[in-house]
Design a protein around this motif. Structure first.
Motif, short mmCIF file in Angstrom:
data_model
loop_
_atom_site.label_atom_id
_atom_site.label_comp_id
_atom_site.label_asym_id
_atom_site.label_seq_id
_atom_site.Cartn_x
_atom_site.Cartn_y
_atom_site.Cartn_z
N PRO A 80 0.83 -1.21 0.00
CA PRO A 80 0.00 0.00 0.00
C PRO A 80 0.86 1.25 0.00
CG PRO A 80 -0.04 -1.07 2.14
CD PRO A 80 0.68 -2.01 1.22
N LEU A 81 0.24 2.37 -0.36
CA LEU A 81 0.99 3.63 -0.46
C LEU A 81 1.42 4.13 0.91
CD1 LEU A 81 -1.13 5.48 -3.18
CD2 LEU A 81 1.00 4.20 -3.47
N THR A 82 0.60 3.93 1.93
CA THR A 82 0.93 4.39 3.28
C THR A 82 1.23 3.20 4.17
OG1 THR A 82 -1.41 4.35 3.92
CG2 THR A 82 -0.52 6.42 3.04
N GLY A 83 2.11 3.42 5.12
CA GLY A 83 2.44 2.37 6.06
C GLY A 83 1.38 2.21 7.13
N MET A 84 1.59 1.26 7.99
CA MET A 84 0.65 0.97 9.06
C MET A 84 0.73 2.07 10.13
SD MET A 84 -1.59 -0.91 10.51
CE MET A 84 -2.23 -1.09 12.18
N GLN A 85 -0.44 2.53 10.60
CA GLN A 85 -0.51 3.48 11.70
C GLN A 85 -0.77 2.68 12.99
OE1 GLN A 85 -3.22 6.70 10.98
NE2 GLN A 85 -2.55 6.99 8.88
N TYR A 86 0.21 2.66 13.86
CA TYR A 86 0.13 1.81 15.04
C TYR A 86 -0.66 2.50 16.15
CZ TYR A 86 3.57 -0.98 12.66
OH TYR A 86 4.22 -1.76 11.73
N PHE A 87 -1.19 1.68 17.04
CA PHE A 87 -2.06 2.18 18.09
C PHE A 87 -1.91 1.30 19.32
CE2 PHE A 87 -4.38 -0.86 15.49
CZ PHE A 87 -4.91 -1.72 16.43
N THR A 88 -2.48 1.81 20.42
CA THR A 88 -2.63 1.03 21.65
C THR A 88 -4.11 0.96 21.98
OG1 THR A 88 -2.32 3.03 22.99
CG2 THR A 88 -0.37 1.68 22.55
N GLU A 89 -4.52 -0.18 22.54
CA GLU A 89 -5.93 -0.40 22.85
C GLU A 89 -6.15 -0.34 24.36
OE1 GLU A 89 -8.07 -3.05 19.36
OE2 GLU A 89 -7.53 -3.98 21.25
N VAL A 90 -7.21 0.36 24.77
CA VAL A 90 -7.60 0.41 26.17
C VAL A 90 -9.12 0.30 26.25
CG1 VAL A 90 -5.63 1.79 26.94
CG2 VAL A 90 -7.68 2.94 26.12
N LEU A 115 -17.16 -2.85 22.17
CA LEU A 115 -16.27 -3.81 22.83
C LEU A 115 -16.50 -5.23 22.32
CD1 LEU A 115 -14.11 -4.24 25.00
CD2 LEU A 115 -15.95 -4.53 26.67
N ARG A 116 -17.72 -5.57 21.96
CA ARG A 116 -18.02 -6.95 21.56
C ARG A 116 -17.77 -7.17 20.07
NH1 ARG A 116 -22.49 -9.47 19.61
NH2 ARG A 116 -23.66 -7.53 19.71
N GLY A 164 -22.45 4.37 30.96
CA GLY A 164 -22.16 3.28 31.88
C GLY A 164 -21.61 2.03 31.22
N SER A 165 -21.69 1.93 29.89
CA SER A 165 -21.17 0.75 29.19
C SER A 165 -19.67 0.89 28.96
CB SER A 165 -21.89 0.57 27.86
OG SER A 165 -21.64 1.68 27.00
N LYS A 166 -19.03 -0.22 28.64
CA LYS A 166 -17.60 -0.23 28.33
C LYS A 166 -17.39 -0.23 26.82
CE LYS A 166 -15.67 -2.35 32.48
NZ LYS A 166 -14.83 -1.16 32.79
N VAL A 167 -16.41 0.53 26.38
CA VAL A 167 -16.08 0.62 24.96
C VAL A 167 -14.59 0.36 24.79
CG1 VAL A 167 -17.95 2.21 24.36
CG2 VAL A 167 -15.75 3.11 25.14
N LEU A 168 -14.20 0.03 23.56
CA LEU A 168 -12.80 -0.19 23.20
C LEU A 168 -12.28 1.07 22.53
CD1 LEU A 168 -10.58 -2.44 23.13
CD2 LEU A 168 -11.32 -2.88 20.79
#
Length: 526
Positions: A319-329, A371-372, A354-358
């Protein structure tokens, strides 16, 4: 003189008659030269009466030298199991052990030998089927195998210690062309970055990548649905590559890269030391280009570089652009429908309060996902200034919650002006402003209520409705009050007369008495 066996005496006599020297006889028979000399003297004194030595007629021709052969060793005794060889061989192929075979020989064939006889015979007869592997063939550009090994000892930066870094090897299955890099430490992002470097080195990516179940790539091994590391899975998806983790404890599935690691360690790095990681990587790249790529592969009978040139055209385009790295919480959606990241608030609707998200945190943006299902819910630009609220006005929640009523109750306990300011802030900002309300009411833990109430009144008169301004006004009022107290308080005078203060004459008598007692004690000592 050592007494030798008759056939050895015959051998010495034959060699002596043939004209062999003592050194030559010692080399052939292994008998010491002293023993050979003793037998030579004995043969010369009584050649016809030597035990075990035949007297040859004078006309007999001496044997050739060197002798054509040595005496034949006595025949080996035949095992009692030999007549039952076929039966024992059949039982061994069925996987039975020596004990079971011995019991059947006794019960079924009337065997009268010992168990050890069967045990020795089975050990000689046991067939070990060689392990067989199917040789897999792959199309050009179809598969790449990756793995970690150990590099050569390298000096740790800034120290005198030597340490072996991790050796990453990626090998194209069709051509056996490899990419090699050493790194000090590994992690999710480093593992994915090494794949990217390998694909750039090859000029394209293969369709499949085979790896083992290390944590950098596979979170939970499974034969049918392995759970990949999120960063690694996103990197493979970006380059349109499919991961094929090998089964647990099955290194033969990626035997090509296993052999490449062994080849690198035994040939390129064995006995070497490097002053830095960069020096070792430069050497590996030179060795791969000059020696490893130019070798003739044993199974294919072709040059690796020639096969790679053929495979290069079949690799997938990068691909033209490289991978954009991330951290998950994982984050919980707060009362104001936002999530907190690095002391800033980001809108999370349609996620429920009140729900949890990624949350995926990139260098320049924030992604909020379910999250699911990991479906993308919102995307925001990442804020650098702490305390920023990224929430459209139309999405702000203004109806009070239980948390809101609790905060306003604490504000009324401080004073009417504090309660008025908190109600005004909630009416302007909604639930997002509750963080400011918490800051105002928590000032009561350190300062008296009357100063906080006066600061809130001054803030409303000045038209600056913020927690920081109220805090600054409260601290100023407290400081002014303390300064006034210090200015009004009289300086206490030193008290010279008191019931607890004794006169100076009493202290003088005490010191004189102590000095006299000390002098008398010193004079009495010898």
């Amino acid at each position: 003189m050592n007494v030798l066996k008759p056939h050895l005496q015959t051998t010495i006599w034959t060699l002596l008659k043939g004209g062999a020297t003592q050194r030559e006889i010692e080399r052939v028979t292994g008998i010491s030269r002293h023993t050979i000399r003793s037998y030579q003297q004995r043969f010369a004194a009584d050649p016809a009466n030597c035990s075990g030595v035949a007297t040859d007629p004078p006309s007999q021709t001496a044997p050739p030298w060197p002798p054509t052969g040595l005496p034949v060793s006595p025949p080996v005794a035949t095992s009692r199991c030999e007549p039952h060889r076929a039966f024992i061989d059949t039982q061994l192929r069925l996987g039975r052990n020596a004990t079971a075979i011995y019991q059947d020989l006794v019960d079924l064939h009337g065997f009268d030998g010992a168990y050890n006889s069967v045990k020795r015979f089975v050990a000689q007869l046991r067939h070990k089927e060689p392990e067989q592997f199917d040789r897999l063939s792959f199309a050009p550009g179809e598969e790449m195998q990756v793995d970690y090994g150990e590099g050569a000892p390298t000096r740790v930066p800034g120290t005198e210690r030597w340490r072996k870094p991790r050796l990453f090897v990626a090998t194209l299955r069709y051509s056996r062309r490899s990419f090699r890099r050493v790194v000090w430490n590994s992690g999710q992002q480093i593992w994915a970055e090494l794949h990217e470097q390998a694909w750039r080195y090859f000029g394209g990516s293969a369709r499949y990548v085979v790896l083992d179940n290390l944590k950098e790539g596979v979170l939970k091994p499974d034969l049918y649905e392995p759970a990949l590391n999120p960063v690694y899975a996103a990197t493979l998806a970006h380059y349109e590559v499919v991961a094929d983790p090998a089964r647990v404890r099955d290194p033969n599935r990626k035997g090509t890269v296993e052999h490449a690691i062994g080849h690198t360690q035994a040939t390129a790095l064995k006995g070497r030391r490097f002053e830095s990681i960069e020096e070792q990587n430069a050497f590996l790249e030179h060795w791969e280009s000059k020696w490893a790529a130019s070798r003739i592969h044993g199974a294919e009978r072709r040059q690796v570089q020639a096969m790679f040139e053929e495979e290069r055209a079949h690799l997938q385009q990068l691909p033209l652009t490289g991978m954009q790295y991330f951290t998950e919480v994982q984050r919980s959606v707060c009362d104001d429908s936002c999530v907190r990241i690095d002391h800033s608030s980001y809108a999370a609707r349609p996620a429920v309060i009140g729900s949890k998200v990624l949350v995926r945190i990139f260098e320049r943006r924030i992604e909020i996902r379910d999250l699911r299902t990991q479906a993308l819910l919102r995307t925001h630009a990442r804020m650098e200034r702490p305390g920023t609220v990224v929430l459209p006005l139309a999405e702000r929640v203004f109806n009070p919650s239980r948390e809101t009523r609790f905060i306003l109750g604490q504000a009324r306990a401080i004073g009417p002006q504090a309660a008025r300011l908190c109600e005004m802030l909630f009416a302007i900002e909604g639930r997002v402003g509750q963080r400011k309300l918490w800051g105002i009411v928590n000032l009561a833990r350190r300062y008296p209520h009357r100063f906080i109430n006066a600061a809130c009144e001054a803030a409303m008169e000045q038209g600056v409705h913020s927690y920081r301004h109220v805090k600054a006004l409260t601290e100023r009022l407290v400081a002014d009050a303390l300064a006034a107290l210090e200015a009004d308080a009289p300086t206490p005078a030193l008290t010279q007369q008191h019931a607890l203060i004794r006169s100076a004459d009493e202290y003088g008598d005490l010191f004189a008495h102590a000095a006299t007692a000390t002098q008398s004690l010193e004079s009495t000592q010898p």
